[in-house]
Design a protein around this motif. Structure first.
Motif, PDB file in Angstrom:
ATOM      1  N   LEU A   1       0.808  -1.222   0.000  1.00  0.00           N
ATOM      2  CA  LEU A   1       0.000   0.000   0.000  1.00  0.00           C
ATOM      3  C   LEU A   1       0.839   1.269   0.000  1.00  0.00           C
ATOM      4  CD1 LEU A   1      -2.955  -0.735   2.416  1.00  0.00           C
ATOM      5  CD2 LEU A   1      -2.987  -0.573  -0.057  1.00  0.00           C
ATOM      6  N   THR A   2       2.040   1.204   0.529  1.00  0.00           N
ATOM      7  CA  THR A   2       2.850   2.409   0.605  1.00  0.00           C
ATOM      8  C   THR A   2       4.101   2.255  -0.237  1.00  0.00           C
ATOM      9  OG1 THR A   2       3.965   1.580   2.580  1.00  0.00           O
ATOM     10  CG2 THR A   2       2.072   3.002   2.929  1.00  0.00           C
ATOM     11  N   MET A   3       4.306   3.216  -1.082  1.00  0.00           N
ATOM     12  CA  MET A   3       5.524   3.258  -1.874  1.00  0.00           C
ATOM     13  C   MET A   3       6.427   4.269  -1.186  1.00  0.00           C
ATOM     14  SD  MET A   3       5.821   4.118  -5.882  1.00  0.00           S
ATOM     15  CE  MET A   3       6.906   3.077  -6.798  1.00  0.00           C
ATOM     16  N   ASP A   4       7.648   3.905  -0.956  1.00  0.00           N
ATOM     17  CA  ASP A   4       8.579   4.802  -0.300  1.00  0.00           C
ATOM     18  C   ASP A   4       8.569   6.152  -1.009  1.00  0.00           C
ATOM     19  OD1 ASP A   4      11.654   5.812  -0.298  1.00  0.00           O
ATOM     20  OD2 ASP A   4      11.066   4.942   1.617  1.00  0.00           O
ATOM     21  N   LYS A   5       8.371   7.223  -0.249  1.00  0.00           N
ATOM     22  CA  LYS A   5       8.244   8.552  -0.846  1.00  0.00           C
ATOM     23  C   LYS A   5       9.489   8.951  -1.615  1.00  0.00           C
ATOM     24  CE  LYS A   5       4.886  10.084   2.485  1.00  0.00           C
ATOM     25  NZ  LYS A   5       4.514  11.010   3.518  1.00  0.00           N
ATOM     26  N   LEU A   6      10.651   8.627  -1.105  1.00  0.00           N
ATOM     27  CA  LEU A   6      11.883   8.956  -1.820  1.00  0.00           C
ATOM     28  C   LEU A   6      11.999   8.148  -3.105  1.00  0.00           C
ATOM     29  CD1 LEU A   6      14.455   9.227   1.098  1.00  0.00           C
ATOM     30  CD2 LEU A   6      13.442  11.082  -0.239  1.00  0.00           C
ATOM     31  N   GLU A   7      11.548   6.900  -3.052  1.00  0.00           N
ATOM     32  CA  GLU A   7      11.563   6.052  -4.241  1.00  0.00           C
ATOM     33  C   GLU A   7      10.669   6.649  -5.319  1.00  0.00           C
ATOM     34  OE1 GLU A   7      10.485   1.442  -5.475  1.00  0.00           O
ATOM     35  OE2 GLU A   7      10.153   2.125  -3.427  1.00  0.00           O
ATOM     36  N   LEU A   8       9.479   7.068  -4.935  1.00  0.00           N
ATOM     37  CA  LEU A   8       8.539   7.661  -5.882  1.00  0.00           C
ATOM     38  C   LEU A   8       9.090   8.977  -6.422  1.00  0.00           C
ATOM     39  CD1 LEU A   8       5.775   7.592  -7.252  1.00  0.00           C
ATOM     40  CD2 LEU A   8       4.825   8.699  -5.249  1.00  0.00           C
ATOM     41  N   LYS A   9       9.562   9.835  -5.534  1.00  0.00           N
ATOM     42  CA  LYS A   9      10.066  11.151  -5.927  1.00  0.00           C
ATOM     43  C   LYS A   9      11.284  11.021  -6.841  1.00  0.00           C
ATOM     44  CE  LYS A   9      11.809  15.445  -3.961  1.00  0.00           C
ATOM     45  NZ  LYS A   9      12.185  16.127  -2.723  1.00  0.00           N
ATOM     46  N   GLY A  10      12.202  10.161  -6.481  1.00  0.00           N
ATOM     47  CA  GLY A  10      13.446  10.023  -7.228  1.00  0.00           C
ATOM     48  C   GLY A  10      13.268   9.460  -8.623  1.00  0.00           C
ATOM     49  N   LYS A  11      12.276   8.634  -8.810  1.00  0.00           N
ATOM     50  CA  LYS A  11      12.086   7.966 -10.095  1.00  0.00           C
ATOM     51  C   LYS A  11      10.872   8.493 -10.848  1.00  0.00           C
ATOM     52  CE  LYS A  11      14.054   3.564  -8.644  1.00  0.00           C
ATOM     53  NZ  LYS A  11      13.787   2.130  -8.539  1.00  0.00           N
ATOM     54  N   TRP A  12      10.263   9.572 -10.362  1.00  0.00           N
ATOM     55  CA  TRP A  12       8.974   9.975 -10.903  1.00  0.00           C
ATOM     56  C   TRP A  12       9.011  10.286 -12.398  1.00  0.00           C
ATOM     57  CZ3 TRP A  12       4.455   8.643 -10.569  1.00  0.00           C
ATOM     58  CH2 TRP A  12       3.441   9.353 -11.180  1.00  0.00           C
ATOM     59  N   ASN A  13      10.036  10.998 -12.874  1.00  0.00           N
ATOM     60  CA  ASN A  13      10.072  11.331 -14.302  1.00  0.00           C
ATOM     61  C   ASN A  13      10.134  10.075 -15.166  1.00  0.00           C
ATOM     62  OD1 ASN A  13       9.846  14.107 -14.026  1.00  0.00           O
ATOM     63  ND2 ASN A  13      12.046  14.367 -13.774  1.00  0.00           N
ATOM     64  N   GLU A  14      10.908   9.114 -14.742  1.00  0.00           N
ATOM     65  CA  GLU A  14      11.006   7.838 -15.464  1.00  0.00           C
ATOM     66  C   GLU A  14       9.662   7.100 -15.435  1.00  0.00           C
ATOM     67  OE1 GLU A  14      13.180   3.530 -14.813  1.00  0.00           O
ATOM     68  OE2 GLU A  14      14.101   5.308 -13.924  1.00  0.00           O
ATOM     69  N   ILE A  15       9.062   7.024 -14.265  1.00  0.00           N
ATOM     70  CA  ILE A  15       7.779   6.335 -14.109  1.00  0.00           C
ATOM     71  C   ILE A  15       6.700   7.048 -14.922  1.00  0.00           C
ATOM     72  CG2 ILE A  15       5.960   5.781 -12.450  1.00  0.00           C
ATOM     73  CD1 ILE A  15       8.197   5.362 -10.354  1.00  0.00           C
ATOM     74  N   LYS A  16       6.700   8.382 -14.881  1.00  0.00           N
ATOM     75  CA  LYS A  16       5.702   9.174 -15.605  1.00  0.00           C
ATOM     76  C   LYS A  16       5.757   8.888 -17.109  1.00  0.00           C
ATOM     77  CE  LYS A  16       6.057  13.752 -15.766  1.00  0.00           C
ATOM     78  NZ  LYS A  16       5.945  15.177 -15.407  1.00  0.00           N
ATOM     79  N   GLY A  17       6.945   8.760 -17.659  1.00  0.00           N
ATOM     80  CA  GLY A  17       7.083   8.428 -19.073  1.00  0.00           C
ATOM     81  C   GLY A  17       6.488   7.070 -19.404  1.00  0.00           C
ATOM     82  N   LYS A  18       6.708   6.107 -18.526  1.00  0.00           N
ATOM     83  CA  LYS A  18       6.158   4.767 -18.745  1.00  0.00           C
ATOM     84  C   LYS A  18       4.631   4.772 -18.634  1.00  0.00           C
ATOM     85  CE  LYS A  18      10.284   2.339 -17.192  1.00  0.00           C
ATOM     86  NZ  LYS A  18      10.874   1.483 -16.157  1.00  0.00           N
ATOM     87  N   ILE A  19       4.110   5.575 -17.727  1.00  0.00           N
ATOM     88  CA  ILE A  19       2.651   5.673 -17.573  1.00  0.00           C
ATOM     89  C   ILE A  19       2.044   6.243 -18.846  1.00  0.00           C
ATOM     90  CG2 ILE A  19       0.795   6.885 -16.360  1.00  0.00           C
ATOM     91  CD1 ILE A  19       2.552   6.730 -13.826  1.00  0.00           C
ATOM     92  N   LYS A  20       2.669   7.285 -19.385  1.00  0.00           N
ATOM     93  CA  LYS A  20       2.136   7.921 -20.599  1.00  0.00           C
ATOM     94  C   LYS A  20       2.165   6.964 -21.792  1.00  0.00           C
ATOM     95  CE  LYS A  20       2.234  12.781 -19.949  1.00  0.00           C
ATOM     96  NZ  LYS A  20       2.306  14.016 -20.694  1.00  0.00           N
ATOM     97  N   GLN A  21       3.123   6.044 -21.806  1.00  0.00           N
ATOM     98  CA  GLN A  21       3.160   5.041 -22.875  1.00  0.00           C
ATOM     99  C   GLN A  21       1.945   4.131 -22.793  1.00  0.00           C
ATOM    100  OE1 GLN A  21       6.926   3.058 -22.435  1.00  0.00           O
ATOM    101  NE2 GLN A  21       8.056   4.652 -23.511  1.00  0.00           N
ATOM    102  N   SER A  22       1.509   3.833 -21.579  1.00  0.00           N
ATOM    103  CA  SER A  22       0.365   2.946 -21.389  1.00  0.00           C
ATOM    104  C   SER A  22      -0.970   3.679 -21.466  1.00  0.00           C
ATOM    105  CB  SER A  22       0.452   2.249 -20.025  1.00  0.00           C
ATOM    106  OG  SER A  22       1.599   1.439 -19.956  1.00  0.00           O
ATOM    107  N   TYR A  23      -0.987   4.911 -20.997  1.00  0.00           N
ATOM    108  CA  TYR A  23      -2.223   5.700 -20.926  1.00  0.00           C
ATOM    109  C   TYR A  23      -1.944   7.085 -21.513  1.00  0.00           C
ATOM    110  CZ  TYR A  23      -4.101   2.129 -17.823  1.00  0.00           C
ATOM    111  OH  TYR A  23      -4.546   0.942 -17.296  1.00  0.00           O
ATOM    112  N   ALA A  24      -1.940   7.175 -22.814  1.00  0.00           N
ATOM    113  CA  ALA A  24      -1.616   8.427 -23.492  1.00  0.00           C
ATOM    114  C   ALA A  24      -2.610   9.538 -23.189  1.00  0.00           C
ATOM    115  CB  ALA A  24      -1.528   8.199 -24.991  1.00  0.00           C
ATOM    116  N   ASP A  25      -3.820   9.180 -22.772  1.00  0.00           N
ATOM    117  CA  ASP A  25      -4.845  10.187 -22.488  1.00  0.00           C
ATOM    118  C   ASP A  25      -4.668  10.870 -21.131  1.00  0.00           C
ATOM    119  OD1 ASP A  25      -5.499   7.651 -21.396  1.00  0.00           O
ATOM    120  OD2 ASP A  25      -7.583   8.264 -21.144  1.00  0.00           O
ATOM    121  N   LEU A  26      -3.702  10.434 -20.333  1.00  0.00           N
ATOM    122  CA  LEU A  26      -3.441  11.095 -19.060  1.00  0.00           C
ATOM    123  C   LEU A  26      -2.708  12.412 -19.315  1.00  0.00           C
ATOM    124  CD1 LEU A  26      -2.307   8.109 -16.820  1.00  0.00           C
ATOM    125  CD2 LEU A  26      -4.409   9.421 -16.615  1.00  0.00           C
ATOM    126  N   SER A  27      -3.185  13.478 -18.676  1.00  0.00           N
ATOM    127  CA  SER A  27      -2.570  14.797 -18.855  1.00  0.00           C
ATOM    128  C   SER A  27      -1.407  14.984 -17.877  1.00  0.00           C
ATOM    129  CB  SER A  27      -3.611  15.885 -18.612  1.00  0.00           C
ATOM    130  OG  SER A  27      -3.962  15.921 -17.244  1.00  0.00           O
TER     131      SER A  27
END
Length: 77
Positions: free
Chosen positions: A14-40
């Protein structure tokens, strides 16, 4: 003992380490957009301390449960 272990595993999912999320967010965000292009960009805005709001937006847009969103984000990171 088994119940304690299951609760601990559940809490970790249920909890993702905040530093883990913050540190990798740009990378993760790119992968999310590949799967869900309609996300703004607004949908994918990460603000420290407001992770629950981000999870909620992703839940609404993807149709996934909170647990599924968190597992998915962990798998992308």
């Amino acid at each position: 003992m088994v119940i304690e272990l299951n609760i601990n595993v559940y809490k970790k999912l249920l909890t993702m380490d905040k530093l883990e999320l913050k540190g990798k967010w740009n990378e993760i965000k790119g992968k999310i957009k590949q799967s869900y292009a309609d996300l703004s960009d607004d949908d994918l805005t990460y603000q420290e301390g407001k992770e629950d709001e981000l999870y909620g937006r992703l839940q609404q847009k993807t149709g996934k449960s909170r647990d599924e969103v968190i597992k998915w984000l962990r798998s992308l990171g």
